[in-house]
Design a protein around this motif. Structure first.
Motif, PDB file in Angstrom:
ATOM      1  N   GLU A  17      39.117  56.032  43.088  1.00  0.00           N
ATOM      2  CA  GLU A  17      37.909  55.797  43.961  1.00  0.00           C
ATOM      3  C   GLU A  17      37.143  57.045  43.877  1.00  0.00           C
ATOM      4  OE1 GLU A  17      38.241  53.288  46.540  1.00  0.00           O
ATOM      5  OE2 GLU A  17      40.029  52.914  45.225  1.00  0.00           O
ATOM      6  N   LYS A  21      32.437  56.094  38.294  1.00  0.00           N
ATOM      7  CA  LYS A  21      32.162  54.842  37.629  1.00  0.00           C
ATOM      8  C   LYS A  21      30.693  54.213  37.703  1.00  0.00           C
ATOM      9  CE  LYS A  21      35.721  52.770  39.416  1.00  0.00           C
ATOM     10  NZ  LYS A  21      35.923  53.977  40.466  1.00  0.00           N
ATOM     11  N   ARG A  55      35.368  39.072  47.453  1.00  0.00           N
ATOM     12  CA  ARG A  55      35.365  40.678  47.680  1.00  0.00           C
ATOM     13  C   ARG A  55      35.217  41.103  49.007  1.00  0.00           C
ATOM     14  NH1 ARG A  55      33.258  45.356  45.113  1.00  0.00           N
ATOM     15  NH2 ARG A  55      32.504  46.913  46.700  1.00  0.00           N
ATOM     16  N   PHE A  79      42.177  38.810  43.883  1.00  0.00           N
ATOM     17  CA  PHE A  79      41.397  39.538  42.782  1.00  0.00           C
ATOM     18  C   PHE A  79      41.594  38.633  41.479  1.00  0.00           C
ATOM     19  CE2 PHE A  79      42.262  43.582  45.217  1.00  0.00           C
ATOM     20  CZ  PHE A  79      41.120  44.045  45.120  1.00  0.00           C
ATOM     21  N   ARG A  83      38.218  37.240  39.616  1.00  0.00           N
ATOM     22  CA  ARG A  83      37.857  37.481  38.258  1.00  0.00           C
ATOM     23  C   ARG A  83      37.504  36.438  37.570  1.00  0.00           C
ATOM     24  NH1 ARG A  83      41.974  41.035  37.818  1.00  0.00           N
ATOM     25  NH2 ARG A  83      40.294  42.729  38.706  1.00  0.00           N
ATOM     26  N   ARG A 105      34.696  48.495  36.935  1.00  0.00           N
ATOM     27  CA  ARG A 105      36.459  47.977  37.014  1.00  0.00           C
ATOM     28  C   ARG A 105      36.643  46.340  36.318  1.00  0.00           C
ATOM     29  NH1 ARG A 105      39.165  50.958  40.712  1.00  0.00           N
ATOM     30  NH2 ARG A 105      38.272  51.810  42.335  1.00  0.00           N
ATOM     31  N   SER A 110      43.618  45.853  38.662  1.00  0.00           N
ATOM     32  CA  SER A 110      44.749  44.913  39.312  1.00  0.00           C
ATOM     33  C   SER A 110      45.797  45.346  38.838  1.00  0.00           C
ATOM     34  CB  SER A 110      44.468  43.491  38.862  1.00  0.00           C
ATOM     35  OG  SER A 110      43.361  42.738  39.729  1.00  0.00           O
ATOM     36  N   TYR A 113      46.404  49.164  40.693  1.00  0.00           N
ATOM     37  CA  TYR A 113      46.639  48.816  42.115  1.00  0.00           C
ATOM     38  C   TYR A 113      47.523  47.969  42.472  1.00  0.00           C
ATOM     39  CZ  TYR A 113      42.122  51.586  42.927  1.00  0.00           C
ATOM     40  OH  TYR A 113      41.188  52.523  42.961  1.00  0.00           O
ATOM     41  N   GLN A 114      47.477  46.696  42.387  1.00  0.00           N
ATOM     42  CA  GLN A 114      48.487  45.640  42.761  1.00  0.00           C
ATOM     43  C   GLN A 114      49.840  45.651  41.731  1.00  0.00           C
ATOM     44  OE1 GLN A 114      44.917  44.784  42.443  1.00  0.00           O
ATOM     45  NE2 GLN A 114      44.974  45.367  44.537  1.00  0.00           N
ATOM     46  N   ARG A 158      30.996  60.702  50.239  1.00  0.00           N
ATOM     47  CA  ARG A 158      30.629  59.349  50.062  1.00  0.00           C
ATOM     48  C   ARG A 158      30.861  58.097  51.145  1.00  0.00           C
ATOM     49  NH1 ARG A 158      32.668  55.020  45.596  1.00  0.00           N
ATOM     50  NH2 ARG A 158      34.267  54.693  47.175  1.00  0.00           N
ATOM     51  N   ILE A 166      41.255  48.809  50.937  1.00  0.00           N
ATOM     52  CA  ILE A 166      42.190  49.433  49.755  1.00  0.00           C
ATOM     53  C   ILE A 166      41.815  50.837  49.455  1.00  0.00           C
ATOM     54  CG2 ILE A 166      42.514  49.271  47.368  1.00  0.00           C
ATOM     55  CD1 ILE A 166      42.176  46.274  47.649  1.00  0.00           C
TER      56      ILE A 166
END
Ligand code: TYD
Length: 221
Positions: A17, A21, A55, A79, A83, A105, A110, A113-114, A158, A166
């Motif tokens: 984060e 990006k 999302r 996710f 996708r 991303r 995935s 993170y997952q 931000r 997440i």
């Protein structure tokens, strides 16, 4: 395919984060367009009406009877479902008509993170990706790395207190994400460019352009 029958290139940006990006994806798209290349900039989770709806479910999960959001497997499936729709409806049609796709991303999020921080493992995530999206890989994935202290400061500026389900997880979760991204990139040096995301966005953009130079050279050749 475009007029010359050439498939577009697929470039993904990855990182934690606040790594920058989104800014870098937009700067890259502008630079490619300056060279006469048609570009579609998109993001995950999202990029199509269906995936954007998913999302919303992921980032602001409806709370179930146990008081929790999605369980880790349901999260990974959502996710992968988002996708799958994004790949079928937007990414592949663009690439096939010769348009370059720059995605904020993709599947390596995935995996980090997952699969990594969430504990599901790489194999499970890759299997979902194989099923949902025929295992599509970017031509190049640019991993933007920023030192954790700098990230915390950027994120506070931000998001304030507004982080999503997440983004708002513990710092130990986000450290695991960063470590897994690094491992994934190290395991595939041809598929990844690791770019230092510290400092001015214009300087980071120059590093990104250097990283995609081989793709541009192929295009010119
Ligand atoms: P987003 O606001 O797009 O990311 P960022 O904070 O980098 O601008 O939010 C997407 C969130 O979803 C982010 O916390 C990363 C997470 N994510 C996953 O956990 N797995 C995935 O496969 C993807 C694409 C994102």
């Amino acid at each position: 395919m475009n007029g010359s029958g050439v498939r577009g290139r697929f470039i993904a940006f990855e990182g934690g984060e606040g790594a920058g990006k989104t800014t870098q994806a937009n700067l890259l798209a502008a630079a490619l367009r300056d060279r006469g290349i048609a570009v579609d900039v998109t993001r995950e989770p999202g990029g199509t009406p269906g995936a954007e709806a998913i999302r919303q479910l992921l980032l602001e999960p409806p709370v179930g009877p146990t008081g929790k959001g999605w369980n880790p497997k349901a999260e990974a499936l959502l996710f992968a479902a988002a996708r799958s729709d994004h790949v079928a409806e937007r990414i592949l049609p663009a690439l096939e008509s010769g348009i370059w796709v720059v995605c904020d991303r993709f599947v390596d999020s995935s995996r980090a993170y997952q699969g990594g921080a969430g504990g599901l493992g790489d194999e499970a995530i890759l299997a979902l990706h194989e099923f949902g999206s025929d295992g599509l890989r970017p031509d190049l994935t640019i991993l933007i790395e920023v030192e954790p202290g700098q990230l915390a400061q950027r994120l506070a500026e931000r998001d304030g207190d507004e982080s999503d389900a997440i983004g708002g997880r513990s710092s130990s979760y986000h450290h695991k994400v960063a470590a897994r991204f690094r491992l994934i990139a190290q395991a595939d040096p041809k598929g990844f460019a690791v770019v230092d995301g510290s400092g001015d966005p214009v300087d980071v953009h120059e590093r990104v352009m250097a990283a995609i130079e081989p793709l541009l050279a192929e295009e010119a050749g």
